[in-house]
Design a protein around this motif. Sequence first.
Motif, PDB file in Angstrom:
ATOM      1  N   ASP A 124     -14.418   8.721   1.617  1.00 13.17           N
ATOM      2  CA  ASP A 124     -13.081   8.938   1.081  1.00 13.17           C
ATOM      3  C   ASP A 124     -12.643  10.327   1.537  1.00 13.17           C
ATOM      4  O   ASP A 124     -13.345  11.312   1.290  1.00 13.17           O
ATOM      5  N   ARG A 174     -13.418  -2.430   2.158  1.00 13.37           N
ATOM      6  CA  ARG A 174     -13.271  -2.109   0.727  1.00 13.37           C
ATOM      7  C   ARG A 174     -13.482  -3.356  -0.119  1.00 13.37           C
ATOM      8  O   ARG A 174     -14.115  -3.300  -1.180  1.00 13.37           O
ATOM      9  N   LEU A 203       0.837  -1.204   0.000  1.00 13.52           N
ATOM     10  CA  LEU A 203       0.000   0.000   0.000  1.00 13.52           C
ATOM     11  C   LEU A 203       0.867   1.247   0.000  1.00 13.52           C
ATOM     12  O   LEU A 203       1.891   1.309   0.678  1.00 13.52           O
ATOM     13  N   ARG A 248      -6.221   6.433   3.574  1.00 16.80           N
ATOM     14  CA  ARG A 248      -7.607   6.423   3.098  1.00 16.80           C
ATOM     15  C   ARG A 248      -8.377   5.202   3.580  1.00 16.80           C
ATOM     16  O   ARG A 248      -9.556   5.304   3.949  1.00 16.80           O
ATOM     17  N   GLU A 303      -2.858   5.400   0.336  1.00 13.45           N
ATOM     18  CA  GLU A 303      -3.851   4.316   0.417  1.00 13.45           C
ATOM     19  C   GLU A 303      -4.054   3.874   1.861  1.00 13.45           C
ATOM     20  O   GLU A 303      -5.182   3.613   2.299  1.00 13.45           O
TER      21      GLU A 303
END
Length: 310
Positions: A150, A302, A107, A114, A111
């Motif tokens: 987000d 996710r 990652l 988030r 990322e």
Amino acid sequence: MRLGVLDVGSNTVHFLVVDAHPGARPLPAHSHKAELRLAELLDERGAIAPFGVERLIATVRDALLAAEDKGCEEVLPFATSAVREATNADAVLARVKDETGVDLQVLTGGEEARLTFLAARRWFGWSAGKLLLLDIGGGSLEVAYGIDEDPDTAVSLPLGAGRLTAGWLPGDPADSADVKALRRHVRAQIARTVGEFSRSGRPDHVVATSKTFKQLARIAGAPGSGEGLYVERILTRTSLEEWVPRLAGMTVPERAALPGVSEGRAGQLLAGAMVAEGAMDLLGVEELEICPWALREGVILRRLDHLPEA
């Protein structure tokens, strides 16, 4: 479905098994941690040392066996800053894949921020309003801000508790000159990002994740883990300002004797506290709430969001 999450962090390799489906919270079914401290196993070239790579491969193999034993339908493997920034990252990833079949997804810092923000947003819900998230790992500090799932702004800084301890605080107890130098470094790094967040206005709710924040809240008087997930746990800047000099004067064994502080993390607690205090001060945060969910839950959520509808 039963999912396995393999989190190769800077301090710990954590394998978590959850029962999950869209629209429901993931329910933990099995958890295993191995403290590899990859952030502290870098040589002078910034490469993960050979014995660190061997330990990582053995730990990944153990996780695969556990995934099979627990009936996981899928394993989500990822790595964060220690692997991301190692100079031999490509070689390490290739060896892990060749010897275990696991393709670790590295990652980016953005990322990481988030996905952690997504987990916090789902935990606290829309009623939390504008959310500011802080997360201190072994290798990096993540900060994210936004009103949706987000974040509008997300940054990752090389201010992890393990990284800073190894590079700046060699003494036990810490040398006062080293503490002062680290304080200047931490605040200079954080100050570069303050403008990105101050332009967005004050948050409605500030939350923090990670073992470092949980331990800091605990020594400052927050309820212990035995009280359950849903008990409110608050950490104030005032309490941190009181604890930083106290931690600086303690040896590692003395910190390990504090409530809620594990022996394996006691050495990093001072550096983590200095990062937490600096972030809260420079971002104008008087208090924050500890969020039980973090990056692993964000990865799970996710994945569930992308499952096809039945």
